[in-house]
Design a protein around this motif. Structure first.
Motif, PDB file in Angstrom:
ATOM      1  N   MET A 122      -0.432  46.304   1.146  1.00  0.00           N
ATOM      2  CA  MET A 122      -1.504  47.120   0.839  1.00  0.00           C
ATOM      3  C   MET A 122      -1.620  48.203   0.064  1.00  0.00           C
ATOM      4  N   SER A 123      -2.648  48.197  -0.838  1.00  0.00           N
ATOM      5  CA  SER A 123      -2.642  49.105  -2.006  1.00  0.00           C
ATOM      6  C   SER A 123      -3.547  50.105  -1.661  1.00  0.00           C
ATOM      7  N   SER A 124      -3.343  51.432  -2.173  1.00  0.00           N
ATOM      8  CA  SER A 124      -4.118  52.555  -2.078  1.00  0.00           C
ATOM      9  C   SER A 124      -4.924  52.700  -3.389  1.00  0.00           C
ATOM     10  N   GLY A 125      -5.986  53.493  -3.748  1.00  0.00           N
ATOM     11  CA  GLY A 125      -6.691  53.642  -4.955  1.00  0.00           C
ATOM     12  C   GLY A 125      -5.910  54.990  -5.678  1.00  0.00           C
ATOM     13  N   LEU A 126      -6.168  55.155  -6.859  1.00  0.00           N
ATOM     14  CA  LEU A 126      -5.727  56.487  -7.574  1.00  0.00           C
ATOM     15  C   LEU A 126      -6.063  57.840  -6.718  1.00  0.00           C
ATOM     16  N   VAL A 127      -5.072  58.389  -6.524  1.00  0.00           N
ATOM     17  CA  VAL A 127      -5.292  59.703  -5.867  1.00  0.00           C
ATOM     18  C   VAL A 127      -4.563  60.875  -6.637  1.00  0.00           C
ATOM     19  N   PRO A 128      -4.821  61.998  -6.787  1.00  0.00           N
ATOM     20  CA  PRO A 128      -4.090  63.236  -6.986  1.00  0.00           C
ATOM     21  C   PRO A 128      -2.992  63.383  -5.672  1.00  0.00           C
ATOM     22  N   PRO A 129      -1.849  63.357  -5.888  1.00  0.00           N
ATOM     23  CA  PRO A 129      -1.172  63.723  -4.827  1.00  0.00           C
ATOM     24  C   PRO A 129      -1.078  65.473  -4.517  1.00  0.00           C
ATOM     25  N   ASP A 130      -1.108  65.620  -3.209  1.00  0.00           N
ATOM     26  CA  ASP A 130      -1.077  66.918  -2.964  1.00  0.00           C
ATOM     27  C   ASP A 130       0.299  67.565  -2.677  1.00  0.00           C
ATOM     28  N   GLY A 131       0.561  68.839  -2.536  1.00  0.00           N
ATOM     29  CA  GLY A 131       1.711  69.204  -2.295  1.00  0.00           C
ATOM     30  C   GLY A 131       3.028  68.599  -1.520  1.00  0.00           C
ATOM     31  N   ALA A 132       2.338  67.664  -0.354  1.00  0.00           N
ATOM     32  CA  ALA A 132       3.050  67.234   0.629  1.00  0.00           C
ATOM     33  C   ALA A 132       3.341  65.741   0.320  1.00  0.00           C
ATOM     34  N   PHE A 133       2.906  65.128  -0.829  1.00  0.00           N
ATOM     35  CA  PHE A 133       2.841  63.801  -1.025  1.00  0.00           C
ATOM     36  C   PHE A 133       4.353  63.202  -1.259  1.00  0.00           C
ATOM     37  N   PHE A 134       5.187  63.748  -2.038  1.00  0.00           N
ATOM     38  CA  PHE A 134       6.651  63.358  -2.417  1.00  0.00           C
ATOM     39  C   PHE A 134       7.499  63.783  -1.307  1.00  0.00           C
ATOM     40  N   PRO A 135       7.429  64.980  -0.847  1.00  0.00           N
ATOM     41  CA  PRO A 135       8.246  65.391   0.322  1.00  0.00           C
ATOM     42  C   PRO A 135       8.024  64.281   1.614  1.00  0.00           C
ATOM     43  N   ASN A 136       6.656  64.144   1.737  1.00  0.00           N
ATOM     44  CA  ASN A 136       6.395  63.095   2.815  1.00  0.00           C
ATOM     45  C   ASN A 136       7.213  61.684   2.811  1.00  0.00           C
ATOM     46  N   LEU A 137       7.256  61.349   1.598  1.00  0.00           N
ATOM     47  CA  LEU A 137       7.956  59.846   1.007  1.00  0.00           C
ATOM     48  C   LEU A 137       9.474  60.010   1.058  1.00  0.00           C
ATOM     49  N   PHE A 138       9.908  61.113   0.372  1.00  0.00           N
ATOM     50  CA  PHE A 138      11.270  61.421   0.564  1.00  0.00           C
ATOM     51  C   PHE A 138      11.754  61.498   2.140  1.00  0.00           C
ATOM     52  N   GLY A 139      10.949  62.192   2.921  1.00  0.00           N
ATOM     53  CA  GLY A 139      11.183  62.295   4.129  1.00  0.00           C
ATOM     54  C   GLY A 139      11.141  60.961   5.097  1.00  0.00           C
ATOM     55  N   LYS A 140      10.633  59.989   4.583  1.00  0.00           N
ATOM     56  CA  LYS A 140      10.459  58.752   5.331  1.00  0.00           C
ATOM     57  C   LYS A 140      11.629  57.492   4.801  1.00  0.00           C
ATOM     58  N   THR A 141      12.011  57.988   3.715  1.00  0.00           N
ATOM     59  CA  THR A 141      12.820  57.103   2.977  1.00  0.00           C
ATOM     60  C   THR A 141      14.354  56.937   3.786  1.00  0.00           C
ATOM     61  N   GLN A 142      14.616  55.585   3.797  1.00  0.00           N
ATOM     62  CA  GLN A 142      15.938  55.802   4.506  1.00  0.00           C
ATOM     63  C   GLN A 142      17.126  55.026   3.925  1.00  0.00           C
ATOM     64  N   ARG A 143      16.822  54.463   2.799  1.00  0.00           N
ATOM     65  CA  ARG A 143      17.844  54.101   1.733  1.00  0.00           C
ATOM     66  C   ARG A 143      17.881  54.301   0.438  1.00  0.00           C
ATOM     67  N   SER A 144      16.807  54.366  -0.301  1.00  0.00           N
ATOM     68  CA  SER A 144      16.761  54.268  -1.791  1.00  0.00           C
ATOM     69  C   SER A 144      15.377  54.903  -2.342  1.00  0.00           C
ATOM     70  N   ALA A 145      15.589  56.011  -3.165  1.00  0.00           N
ATOM     71  CA  ALA A 145      14.350  56.198  -4.066  1.00  0.00           C
ATOM     72  C   ALA A 145      14.945  56.151  -5.626  1.00  0.00           C
ATOM     73  N   VAL A 146      14.087  55.240  -6.082  1.00  0.00           N
ATOM     74  CA  VAL A 146      14.121  55.248  -7.558  1.00  0.00           C
ATOM     75  C   VAL A 146      13.061  55.207  -8.326  1.00  0.00           C
ATOM     76  N   HIS A 147      13.378  55.569  -9.395  1.00  0.00           N
ATOM     77  CA  HIS A 147      12.160  56.280 -10.378  1.00  0.00           C
ATOM     78  C   HIS A 147      12.471  55.819 -11.973  1.00  0.00           C
ATOM     79  N   LEU A 148      11.597  54.804 -12.348  1.00  0.00           N
ATOM     80  CA  LEU A 148      11.618  54.325 -13.745  1.00  0.00           C
ATOM     81  C   LEU A 148      10.468  55.113 -14.721  1.00  0.00           C
ATOM     82  N   GLU A 149      11.091  55.690 -15.660  1.00  0.00           N
ATOM     83  CA  GLU A 149      10.101  56.100 -16.535  1.00  0.00           C
ATOM     84  C   GLU A 149      10.041  55.367 -17.999  1.00  0.00           C
TER      85      GLU A 149
END
Length: 177
Positions: free
Chosen positions: A1-28
């Protein structure tokens, strides 16, 4: 499932990190990002090779540190043009030790000329376990927002791309500008 483009609020990344169980990777993959007062100050200061964290950085750093303490592997890879790197990438290099690595991230750098034969997605991304977060930017680097997906094809592309870049890239401590 894909979301549309959204400006994340201050809880967006903390929520994702909080739910992560194994790995978080970032490619720039960009050579420059949005305008930043800290970048401007670094230029005014004569481009010092090391930049200490500033007020406000502790939010991100504590979020990453908490994830690492829970056993989450947090890795960041940057594909950069070299000879020379852009001023923005030189600034990121100066910031990385005191910010990303101090928080617990592992960071590697890959010169763009070594990425020519790689299959890469069209946008920078984060991947938290099986969730891809595409970062969207304007042409001059201003952040437009994010789009998330758990589509298996996107997850597989991002995982394979990141791991290939990671294997070819140089650890931050060994990457010299």
């Amino acid at each position: 499932m894909s979301s549309g483009l959204v400006p994340p609020d201050g809880a967006f990344f903390p929520n994702l990190f909080g739910k992560t169980q194994r790995s978080a990777v970032h490619l720039e993959m960009r050579d420059g990002y949005m305008a930043d007062e800290q970048f401007d100050q670094w230029l005014a200061d004569g481009r010092p090779p090391y930049v200490a964290p500033v007020e406000g950085d502790e939010v991100w750093m504590s979020m990453v540190a908490e994830a690492v303490e829970r056993g989450i592997e947090v890795r960041r890879a940057r594909i950069v043009s070299t000879d020379p790197v852009s001023p923005y990438m030189a600034w990121l290099h100066a910031v990385t030790g005191g910010f990303n690595i101090a928080a617990g991230e592992q960071v590697r750098w890959l010169p763009r000329r070594r990425a020519s034969m790689l299959t890469l997605p069209g946008n920078d991304f984060w991947m938290f376990d099986e969730t891809v977060v595409w970062n969207h930017f304007t042409g001059d680097g201003e952040w437009l927002g994010v789009e998330t997906t758990d589509d298996p094809a996107a997850v597989n592309l991002c995982r394979a791309s990141f791991e290939t870049v990671w294997a070819l890239a140089t650890d931050h401590g060994e990457f010299h500008l």
